[in-house]
Design an enzyme around this catalytic site. Structure first.
Site, PDB file in Angstrom:
ATOM      1  N   PHE A   6     -25.302  11.812  13.927  1.00  0.00           N
ATOM      2  CA  PHE A   6     -26.585  11.373  13.448  1.00  0.00           C
ATOM      3  C   PHE A   6     -26.314  10.147  12.855  1.00  0.00           C
ATOM      4  CE2 PHE A   6     -30.449  11.395  10.538  1.00  0.00           C
ATOM      5  CZ  PHE A   6     -31.082  10.497  11.516  1.00  0.00           C
ATOM      6  N   VAL A  41     -14.659  10.248  18.682  1.00  0.00           N
ATOM      7  CA  VAL A  41     -15.352  11.534  19.035  1.00  0.00           C
ATOM      8  C   VAL A  41     -14.181  12.474  19.417  1.00  0.00           C
ATOM      9  CG1 VAL A  41     -17.286  10.257  19.999  1.00  0.00           C
ATOM     10  CG2 VAL A  41     -15.478  10.674  21.477  1.00  0.00           C
ATOM     11  N   ALA A  62     -17.482  12.304  10.121  1.00  0.00           N
ATOM     12  CA  ALA A  62     -17.184  13.602  10.904  1.00  0.00           C
ATOM     13  C   ALA A  62     -16.804  14.774   9.525  1.00  0.00           C
ATOM     14  CB  ALA A  62     -15.995  13.754  11.728  1.00  0.00           C
ATOM     15  N   SER A  64     -21.468  14.092   0.066  1.00  0.00           N
ATOM     16  CA  SER A  64     -22.571  14.641  -0.180  1.00  0.00           C
ATOM     17  C   SER A  64     -23.304  14.743  -1.432  1.00  0.00           C
ATOM     18  CB  SER A  64     -22.780  16.251   0.705  1.00  0.00           C
ATOM     19  OG  SER A  64     -23.813  16.909   0.348  1.00  0.00           O
ATOM     20  N   TYR A  99     -19.869  24.322   1.527  1.00  0.00           N
ATOM     21  CA  TYR A  99     -19.913  22.730   1.984  1.00  0.00           C
ATOM     22  C   TYR A  99     -19.836  22.022   0.791  1.00  0.00           C
ATOM     23  CZ  TYR A  99     -21.993  18.507   3.897  1.00  0.00           C
ATOM     24  OH  TYR A  99     -21.897  17.167   4.171  1.00  0.00           O
ATOM     25  N   SER A 148     -33.260   7.206   4.433  1.00  0.00           N
ATOM     26  CA  SER A 148     -33.308   7.019   5.979  1.00  0.00           C
ATOM     27  C   SER A 148     -32.092   6.593   6.587  1.00  0.00           C
ATOM     28  CB  SER A 148     -34.476   5.713   6.237  1.00  0.00           C
ATOM     29  OG  SER A 148     -33.643   4.783   5.647  1.00  0.00           O
TER      30      SER A 148
END
Length: 322
Positions: free
Chosen positions: A14, A35, A73, A118, A144, A209
């Site tokens: 995302f 990727v 990632a 995070s 996490y 956003s």
């Protein structure tokens, strides 16, 4: 003028895909999408295939000629965990895999390593009048968050001992066109007119956003004051859950149907059902302070919260029609 190459890991995700698309529009920066396996990166960006994010992954082809790595990632929240030891699995990917990539980046001559971490490194809750800041004590609670915290610490040690600059960005909940998971579920509930017992929830949550997050990342690629710093990422406009649902309703053209059930009753019901974590996300407050971004980088979110919600709702409605 030569364009400097920016490697974006998790480029089919995302945040990674949105970042690649925006970088492709800039004259001075050339994105390269990394990727995993058979996944596809954004069509506008050269793509290199790597293995899983692990200590054994060979990044040499992806890192050749790269100026900056933006590492998006990660192993993220797993709804139906199958690992016997979830913390060990998070560490294997988010700590060991990240550190291996960073060490190989040093060997390849990469100048700057931007790590998308995070807010969970700071903790799960903020208290009224005391939003979490980038320089507060870290208090991760789940696997996490612990893995992201440990990855940050490993990167800081690398920055001290090796010739590489590190930037850490801790986003709050990221939303935007194409968002999945809980945010998408909220829009479905509102769009279908489902009555929700959340009209009395008066907490405060920070959101960001994807466009604002991407803008902050791009700012950190070159800004000299970003070197070896940690930044929180948000829209800078906090909102309660009930306000968020009403704002989504306006953006979707379908007023949210909210029932004013007292939060104490919702908390009690969630506890009886063993869903304390869900109650915390719905009822608790989690605000962050982004004043450091303005002070060091001169950065403010270019898009308002309402603009972000409108874009997200528009994309949701378009997908519903196809």
């Amino acid at each position: 003028m030569d364009r400097r190459t920016i490697l974006v890991t998790g480029a089919n995700g995302f945040v990674g895909s949105a970042l690649c698309r925006q970088l492709a529009l800039l004259d001075c920066l050339a994105p390269r999408a990394a990727v995993r396996g058979a996944a596809r990166g954004p069509a506008e960006v050269p793509t290199v295939t790597v293995g899983d994010l692990a200590a054994s992954t060979d990044w040499s082809a992806a890192l050749a000629g790269v100026d900056t790595v933006v590492h998006t990632a990660a192993r993220v929240h797993v709804m139906k965990e199958t690992a016997v030891d979830s913390l060990a699995e998070f560490r294997r990917v988010n700590v060991e895999g990240t550190l291996s990539l960073a060490r190989q980046a040093v060997a390849a001559g990469v100048r700057r390593f931007i790590f998308i971490s995070s807010v969970k490194v700071n903790g799960e809750v903020s208290h009224p009048g005391h939003p979490l800041s980038a320089d507060d004590a870290q208090m991760p609670l789940d696997a996490y968050g612990i893995s992201k915290h440990e990855a940050e610490q490993a990167l800081w040690q690398l920055a001290v001992s090796m010739a590489i600059e590190v930037v850490v960005i801790r986003p709050v909940l990221v939303y935007g066109p194409g968002v999945k998971a809980n945010f998408n579920s909220m829009m479905r509930w509102v769009a279908r007119g489902v009555p929700l017992p959340l009209g009395a929830v008066d907490n405060r949550r920070s959101l960001v956003s994807v466009d604002n997050l991407v803008d902050l990342v791009i700012t950190c690629i070159d800004h000299p004051q970003a070197r070896n710093q940690t930044f929180m990422a948000s829209d800078g406009d906090d909102i309660s859950l009930s306000q968020l649902l009403r704002a989504l309703g306006r953006a979707l053209g379908r007023p949210a149907r909210l029932l004013p059930v007292p939060p104490a009753i919702l908390q009690g019901a969630a506890t009886l059902l063993g869903r304390h974590d869900l109650a915390q996300r719905l009822l608790g407050s989690l605000q962050v302070d982004i004043a450091k971004n303005q002070r060091l980088l001169g950065w403010q979110p270019p898009f308002t919260l309402q603009q972000g919600l409108n874009d997200t709702a528009r994309s949701f409605l378009e997908n519903q029609r196809t």
